[in-house]
Design an enzyme around this catalytic site. Structure first.
Site, mmCIF file in Angstrom:
data_model
loop_
_atom_site.group_PDB
_atom_site.id
_atom_site.type_symbol
_atom_site.label_atom_id
_atom_site.label_comp_id
_atom_site.label_asym_id
_atom_site.label_seq_id
_atom_site.Cartn_x
_atom_site.Cartn_y
_atom_site.Cartn_z
ATOM 1 C CB SER A 157 -0.852 -0.015 1.279
ATOM 2 O OG SER A 157 -1.530 1.210 1.451
ATOM 3 C CE1 TYR A 170 -4.676 -1.868 4.961
ATOM 4 C CE2 TYR A 170 -3.345 0.061 4.471
ATOM 5 C CZ TYR A 170 -4.133 -0.995 4.036
ATOM 6 O OH TYR A 170 -4.356 -1.187 2.696
#
Ligand SMILES: NC(=O)c1ccc[n+]([C@@H]2O[C@H](COP(=O)([O-])OP(=O)(O)OC[C@H]3O[C@@H](n4cnc5c(N)ncnc54)[C@H](O)[C@@H]3O)[C@@H](O)[C@H]2O)c1
Length: 277
Positions: A157, A170
């Protein structure tokens, strides 16, 4: 004309919907058969609904409509045994393995780091980092056994490149994926197996189409889609609010195909210049 991954077999996690389904279809369009797995359950602490059996069935329908084969199973990347069974059965049926997309992932609680629940933290690491390792672990013996090399693409990401407030679990997992990618790239290079990571900016899937994610970006509660679009666009250099799943799939196809044959160990942003700002 032969497709860019003609005759190859790709193992894709999180393939019921979103980017995973898009990857399955893009690779199938270019001649690959697909081994697909997905959890098909709601995620504790996620501000969006989980994928369903109907979603995975739709992926199957669309791949088969392209005249490619697909073996689709409910399996959990946190559970090494279920993943092993799924990939072994898929390779037994489709005959080989060439491409791996470790795509399954979750987005959960969005709060300051000291307020994160321990079970939410752990489930994030178990899914978004350990699950990626599990995916590589069950696939590598099949890639090596084929003796034809291969391409492993780990979905990280933008949050694997930079920090974001209020999603430490995350960000930590997605940074961890980069370390795993670099290590695997070194270990597997002698087998001509390439390993790279993809770093999407915001992709307009179910994962971010919810008010909690909108608020994460705007920094206020009750944000609209329009307010999210403006806040999201503000962190992307190109004049776009987000990218689409197909943009990630096209980058993945390039890395999976022979066009990327000497590219390994690379964290590839597909982010409209998000990383520049
Ligand atoms: N959407 C974004 O803005 C964005 C940005 C950067 C990176 N990503 C990453 O892209 C990947 C794909 O996400 P998406 O946007 O398609 O979201 P999505 O929620 O539509 O798809 C994720 C899929 O993974 C599956 N999954 C979740 N936990 C699983 C588990 N334990 N075992 C097996 N499958 C599981 C889900 O059921 C779902 O089908 C994720 O790794 C995500 O973190 C997304």
């Amino acid at each position: 004309m032969a497709g860019r991954v003609e005759g190859k077999v790709a193992f894709i996690t999180g393939a019921a919907r979103g980017q995973g389904r898009s990857h399955a279809l893009r690779l199938a369009q270019e001649g690959a058969d697909i081994i697909a797995i997905d959890l098909l359950e709601d995620i504790p602490g996620a501000p969006y609904s989980g994928a369903t059996r109907a979603d995975l069935d739709e992926t199957v329908r669309q791949v088969e409509a392209l005249d490619r084969r697909i073996v689709a199973t409910k399996a959990d990347v946190r559970d090494l045994g279920s993943l092993q069974q799924a990939v072994d059965a898929g390779v037994a049926e489709l005959g080989r393995l060439d491409i791996v997309s470790a795509n399954a992932g979750i987005s959960t609680q969005m709060v300051p780091t000291d307020q994160l629940d321990e079970d939410i933290w752990q489930n994030m690491l178990d899914t978004n980092l350990t699950g990626v390792w599990h995916t590589a672990k069950v696939a590598i013996p099949h890639l090596k056994a084929g003796g034809r090399g291969g391409s492993i693409i780990l979905t990280s990401s933008e949050a694997g490149i930079r920090g974001y407030a209020n999603i430490a679990h995350y960000v930590s997992a997605k940074h961890g994926v980069v370390g795993l990618m670099r290590t695997l790239a070194l270990e597997l290079a002698p087998h001509s197996i390439r390993v790279n990571s993809i770093h999407p900016t915001q992709v307009y899937t179910d994962m971010i189409q919810n008010s909690a994610t909108y608020d994460l970006f705007t920094g206020k509660t009750g944000s609209t889609k329009e307010e999210f679009a403006a806040a999201s666009q503000a962190v992307i250099a190109l004049p776009i609010p987000w990218v689409e799943s197909i943009d990630i799939s096209n980058a993945l196809l390039f890395l999976a195909s022979d066009e990327g044959r000497y590219i390994t160990g690379v964290p590839l942003p597909v982010d409209g210049g998000n990383f520049l700002l």
